[in-house]
Design a protein around this motif. Structure first.
Motif, PDB file in Angstrom:
ATOM      1  N   ALA A  15       2.104   3.597  -2.936  1.00 51.78           N
ATOM      2  CA  ALA A  15       1.315   4.646  -3.589  1.00 51.78           C
ATOM      3  C   ALA A  15       2.078   5.975  -3.558  1.00 51.78           C
ATOM      4  O   ALA A  15       1.846   6.859  -4.387  1.00 51.78           O
ATOM      5  CB  ALA A  15      -0.048   4.783  -2.910  1.00 51.78           C
ATOM      6  N   THR A  20       0.813  -1.222   0.000  1.00 53.87           N
ATOM      7  CA  THR A  20       0.000   0.000   0.000  1.00 53.87           C
ATOM      8  C   THR A  20       0.845   1.269   0.000  1.00 53.87           C
ATOM      9  O   THR A  20       0.563   2.221  -0.731  1.00 53.87           O
ATOM     10  CB  THR A  20      -0.911   0.000   1.246  1.00 53.87           C
ATOM     11  OG1 THR A  20      -1.691  -1.192   1.203  1.00 53.87           O
ATOM     12  CG2 THR A  20      -1.825   1.210   1.266  1.00 53.87           C
ATOM     13  N   THR A  55      -5.141   5.896  -2.737  1.00 50.36           N
ATOM     14  CA  THR A  55      -5.791   4.653  -3.136  1.00 50.36           C
ATOM     15  C   THR A  55      -6.942   4.437  -2.155  1.00 50.36           C
ATOM     16  O   THR A  55      -6.969   5.037  -1.082  1.00 50.36           O
ATOM     17  CB  THR A  55      -4.833   3.453  -2.999  1.00 50.36           C
ATOM     18  OG1 THR A  55      -4.442   3.340  -1.631  1.00 50.36           O
ATOM     19  CG2 THR A  55      -3.614   3.622  -3.878  1.00 50.36           C
ATOM     20  N   LYS A  87      -8.232   9.678  -7.361  1.00 52.49           N
ATOM     21  CA  LYS A  87      -8.232   8.249  -7.039  1.00 52.49           C
ATOM     22  C   LYS A  87      -7.078   7.530  -7.742  1.00 52.49           C
ATOM     23  O   LYS A  87      -6.964   7.555  -8.965  1.00 52.49           O
ATOM     24  CB  LYS A  87      -9.555   7.624  -7.463  1.00 52.49           C
ATOM     25  CG  LYS A  87      -9.610   6.154  -7.110  1.00 52.49           C
ATOM     26  CD  LYS A  87     -10.997   5.583  -7.244  1.00 52.49           C
ATOM     27  CE  LYS A  87     -10.948   4.112  -6.835  1.00 52.49           C
ATOM     28  NZ  LYS A  87     -12.194   3.430  -7.101  1.00 52.49           N
ATOM     29  N   ILE A  88      -6.228   6.900  -6.940  1.00 45.61           N
ATOM     30  CA  ILE A  88      -5.156   6.083  -7.508  1.00 45.61           C
ATOM     31  C   ILE A  88      -5.671   4.654  -7.614  1.00 45.61           C
ATOM     32  O   ILE A  88      -6.083   4.060  -6.608  1.00 45.61           O
ATOM     33  CB  ILE A  88      -3.887   6.130  -6.625  1.00 45.61           C
ATOM     34  CG1 ILE A  88      -3.352   7.566  -6.543  1.00 45.61           C
ATOM     35  CG2 ILE A  88      -2.814   5.190  -7.176  1.00 45.61           C
ATOM     36  CD1 ILE A  88      -2.168   7.742  -5.594  1.00 45.61           C
ATOM     37  N   GLU A  89      -5.678   4.135  -8.811  1.00 41.32           N
ATOM     38  CA  GLU A  89      -6.197   2.787  -9.048  1.00 41.32           C
ATOM     39  C   GLU A  89      -5.327   1.732  -8.389  1.00 41.32           C
ATOM     40  O   GLU A  89      -4.097   1.772  -8.493  1.00 41.32           O
ATOM     41  CB  GLU A  89      -6.216   2.484 -10.552  1.00 41.32           C
ATOM     42  CG  GLU A  89      -7.211   3.291 -11.342  1.00 41.32           C
ATOM     43  CD  GLU A  89      -8.636   2.790 -11.178  1.00 41.32           C
ATOM     44  OE1 GLU A  89      -8.835   1.656 -10.692  1.00 41.32           O
ATOM     45  OE2 GLU A  89      -9.551   3.564 -11.535  1.00 41.32           O
ATOM     46  N   GLU A  90      -5.968   0.768  -7.736  1.00 40.49           N
ATOM     47  CA  GLU A  90      -5.242  -0.384  -7.196  1.00 40.49           C
ATOM     48  C   GLU A  90      -5.631  -1.603  -8.009  1.00 40.49           C
ATOM     49  O   GLU A  90      -6.821  -1.889  -8.161  1.00 40.49           O
ATOM     50  CB  GLU A  90      -5.644  -0.638  -5.745  1.00 40.49           C
ATOM     51  CG  GLU A  90      -4.993   0.276  -4.760  1.00 40.49           C
ATOM     52  CD  GLU A  90      -5.604   0.110  -3.384  1.00 40.49           C
ATOM     53  OE1 GLU A  90      -4.923  -0.419  -2.511  1.00 40.49           O
ATOM     54  OE2 GLU A  90      -6.769   0.511  -3.187  1.00 40.49           O
ATOM     55  N   TYR A 133      -0.862   3.597 -11.545  1.00 40.04           N
ATOM     56  CA  TYR A 133      -1.537   2.383 -11.086  1.00 40.04           C
ATOM     57  C   TYR A 133      -0.665   1.685 -10.067  1.00 40.04           C
ATOM     58  O   TYR A 133       0.534   1.514 -10.283  1.00 40.04           O
ATOM     59  CB  TYR A 133      -1.781   1.406 -12.246  1.00 40.04           C
ATOM     60  CG  TYR A 133      -2.442   2.047 -13.433  1.00 40.04           C
ATOM     61  CD1 TYR A 133      -3.825   2.201 -13.477  1.00 40.04           C
ATOM     62  CD2 TYR A 133      -1.676   2.513 -14.501  1.00 40.04           C
ATOM     63  CE1 TYR A 133      -4.438   2.810 -14.568  1.00 40.04           C
ATOM     64  CE2 TYR A 133      -2.271   3.115 -15.591  1.00 40.04           C
ATOM     65  CZ  TYR A 133      -3.647   3.267 -15.622  1.00 40.04           C
ATOM     66  OH  TYR A 133      -4.242   3.869 -16.692  1.00 40.04           O
TER      67      TYR A 133
END
Ligand code: FAD
Ligand code: FAD
Lengths: 340, 290
Positions: free
Chosen positions: B73, B70, B206, B228-231, B88
């Protein structure tokens, strides 16, 4: 089948690279231990007398591919040919130099063959392994021993299930030793035009400036090496002066190279050259583990450092606490005085 | 004309260059917690080259992909501050313990989803230090690779000219797109953060990060979706579990030993005339020099 293979790099001067000869020397020992053959892979435009050199290392088979597409080195043509050879021959072990060629080619080969590859090994041995979970026994594994995590740990890596067991090794790490007896190797020729496809030739080299190797650190009996503590490129001149009177070469740490004090080819250490001179004079070098990895086999080590607790002192035979700008001129003066 | 898609592969690494005494645990293993997590140095050079390519092409976008936990990010936020358009985070427990083959498999699956025209990655990461992930990813997505790149000479929507830094010189090559490029640490350093972009994106998160901050119910992404950071997980990239993690890695670590410094008996000297004289006489007598 099940033999030890060494990819032999061809230098700008159309010779087999030192590191490849070192790997042939090591490969021969591994093959002897395993009771298998040693095979060399040579990709170039015209082999010429390079094969003669290889024969001195006790090679059983030379896989030779000659084509204008194979010199100078380009990734895809070499990749395609080595892939074809390995798929057919199913090597047990495959060794590559950790050079800009080997580190470009070996991972791509490992990827297509889906086998393990260990980078920058400092030692290769044969040994057994028992999987602690399954209890399964593996005989005669290649132990691939390498520093990792910035050189602070040494890991022994094995590839129990996949073949070939692939590894890269830096120049100077393995000892170069010719075979006692010269062997006449069987030569297997490959038809390169039948292996290469048009898409393997999409990259073109439009310009090359490769200089002949100028400094020969590995051959030097005395090395005067400078670190970040030397302070400037101008100050490095003092090291050249001392090296000149003692008849040695000048080397450097990565910090000194990064700072522009010395050329990259002078770098000693994990990501540089490994040296074993009879005398190594470390000037303004702290002694990071990555640096020591390339010089701790020196017969005698002198450290010159303003810090009496510099880690390099732990492996030094003489630890001079003081400013190198003061010590080096004195060393030159006393050398001249006593050596007549 | 469609936009050229440029992808940067960037890794968060422990700063192995500044290993202090507390970095090693008593049992000889590495105490990752004691090392600051940083943007892998070569990957910053790669980001810069990607941004230069975008500057020259105009009609292009720069994406960043990082595989890690995590906290990785941070790499995506940092890249966006410096000019990347989007990022991403590839994150899943199943990736843990991957060697370079398994890592490049996971990355290649994500690459296929993004479908870039050009990929820039670092030559090597300072922790594993293998320089293998770039070429292995290139093989898996069937791109030609150009490694050890120091300079972007020229770029058009169909081809790229690059200067490579080799041990004893340089080489200039022309490659068609698509291609994967690994960038040498001697390439241009990365541009600084752009203050406006920092203001605009400092709240980018994220979903997992929002949850960790107990803000999963906030309206953040609804109001400002660009934050929004895509996970992406194993499922998102449709990867085969058996090729991932420890079980998907052909290399196994058999043993790990810490490097112990054996103290040598040594002669301690000062820079005084008498001491340096003694040193040189000693060396001459024992025939180490002369
Ligand atoms: C993956 C990886 C690979 C690496 N590979 C290598 C490698 O191959 N080779 C390598 O060398 N490094 C390598 N390094 C870098 C290594 O970790 C160290 O950063 C580097 O060796 C430090 O160089 P240094 O001793 O010159 O500098 P520093 O650590 O900065 O030490 C300078 C020393 O000079 C002394 N000093 C200062 N002024 C004076 C003076 N006037 N007179 C005398 N002494 C003075 C100081 O007390 C200090 O001890 C690698 C690092 C990593 C992470
Ligand atoms: C002690 C030890 C030894 C190891 N030895 C080996 C070994 O010999 N062989 C082996 O196969 N594995 C080895 N590994 C595992 C390896 O470190 C990991 O697989 C790691 O995830 C990738 O390798 P690297 O750090 O060497 O990256 P490199 O291959 O050096 O990275 C090159 C570039 O690839 C990109 N990249 C790499 N990882 C990521 C990522 N997670 N996200 C985004 N981009 C990325 C970056 O652009 C980076 O600059 C070892 C690990 C340890 C702890």
């Amino acid at each position: 089948m099940k033999n030890v293979f060494v990819y032999c790099e061809v230098t700008e001067e159309k010779r087999i690279a030192e590191v490849s000869l070192e790997l042939l020397s090591k490969g021969r020992k591994l093959a002897e231990t395993l009771g298998v053959k040693l095979e060399a892979v040579v990709l170039t435009d015209q082999a010429g007398d390079t094969l003669e050199t290889i024969q001195e290392f006790g090679v059983d088979v030379i896989h030779l591919a000659e084509s204008v597409e194979l010199f100078p080195y380009r990734t895809l043509p070499h990749f395609r040919v080595v892939q074809a050879i390995f798929e057919k021959e199913q090597p047990e072990i495959a060794l590559f130099g950790a050079t800009s060629v080997g580190r470009d080619l070996a991972p791509r080969i490992a990827s297509v063959l889906r086998c393990g590859l260990t980078a920058d090994c400092t030692s290769l041995e044969i040994g057994d392994h028992v999987d602690t979970k399954t209890g399964k026994e593996y005989k005669n594994m290649l132990y691939q021993i390498r520093p990792a995590f910035g050189g602070n740990i040494i890991a022994t890596i094995i590839n129990p299930e996949t073949r070939p067991q692939m590894a890269t090794v830096r120049e100077g790490v393995m000892k170069l030793e010719k075979a006692d007896k010269k062997k006449v190797a069987q030569i297997k020729n490959y038809k390169v035009e039948e292996i290469l496809k048009p898409e393997d030739l999409v990259i073109t080299i439009i310009d090359r400036h490769i200089e002949p190797q100028k400094v020969n650190l590995k051959g030097a009996g005395i090395i005067v090496s400078g670190g970040y503590g030397v302070g400037s490129k101008e100050n490095f001149k003092l090291l050249y002066d001392l090296a000149a009177v003692l008849g040695g070469e000048v080397a450097a740490t990565r910090a000194a190279v990064d700072a522009g004090y010395a050329e990259h080819e002078r770098q000693v250490g994990q990501t540089g050259v490994t040296v074993r001179p009879k005398l190594y004079i470390a000037c303004g070098i702290s002694g990071a583990v990555q640096h020591r990895a390339g010089m701790d086999q020196s017969a005698k080590i002198i450290s010159i450092n303003t810090d009496p607790n510099a880690p390099i002192n732990a492996i030094a035979d003489y630890a001079v606490t003081g400013d190198l700008m003061e010590v080096l001129p004195k060393m030159i003066a006393y050398y001249k005085k006593y050596s007549k | 004309m469609e936009k050229i898609k440029i992808l940067v592969l960037a890794k968060q690494v422990p700063d192995t260059r500044n290993v202090g005494k507390d970095a090693m645990k008593d049992d000889g293993t590495v105490n990752r917690g004691a090392l600051p997590a940083i943007y892998n140095p070569d990957d910053l050079n790669a980001l810069e080259m990607a941004l230069e390519a975008k500057d020259r092409l105009g009609n292009a976008e720069v994406y960043v992909l990082t595989m890690g936990p995590t906290r990785a990010a941070e790499i995506i936020r940092e890249s966006i501050y410096r000019g990347a358009d989007e990022g991403y985070l590839l994150t899943d427990r199943k990736f843990a313990g991957s060697d370079t083959l398994a890592t490049s498999y996971a990355i290649s699956k994500a690459v296929k989803k993004i479908d870039p025209d050009l990929i820039f990655c670092g030559l090597q990461a300072i922790d594993g230090d293998t320089a293998q992930v770039g070429p292995q990813t290139a093989e898996k997505v069937d791109f030609p690779q150009i490694t050890y790149v120091e300079k972007l000479v020229e770029i058009s929507p169909t081809q790229i000219t690059l200067k490579r830094r080799l041990e004893r010189g340089v080489e200039t090559v022309v490659a068609p797109l698509p291609a994967l490029i690994t960038v040498h640490g001697s390439a241009n350093p990365c541009r600084a953060r752009n203050v406006k972009r920092v203001m605009q994106y400092k709240h980018a998160r994220t979903l997992t990060e929002l949850k960790e901050e107990n803000r999963e119910n906030s309206e953040l992404f609804k109001d400002r979706p660009y934050l929004k950071i895509e996970e992406w997980s194993v499922d998102t990239i449709q990867a085969d579990d058996t090729h991932l993690g420890l079980s998907g890695s052909p290399t196994k670590v058999k043993t790990i030993d810490s490097v112990v410094l054996a103290q040598k008996e040594n002669i301690v000297l000062t820079s005084s005339d008498a001491d340096v004289e003694e040193l040189m006489v000693d060396l001459l007598k024992s025939r180490v020099i002369g």
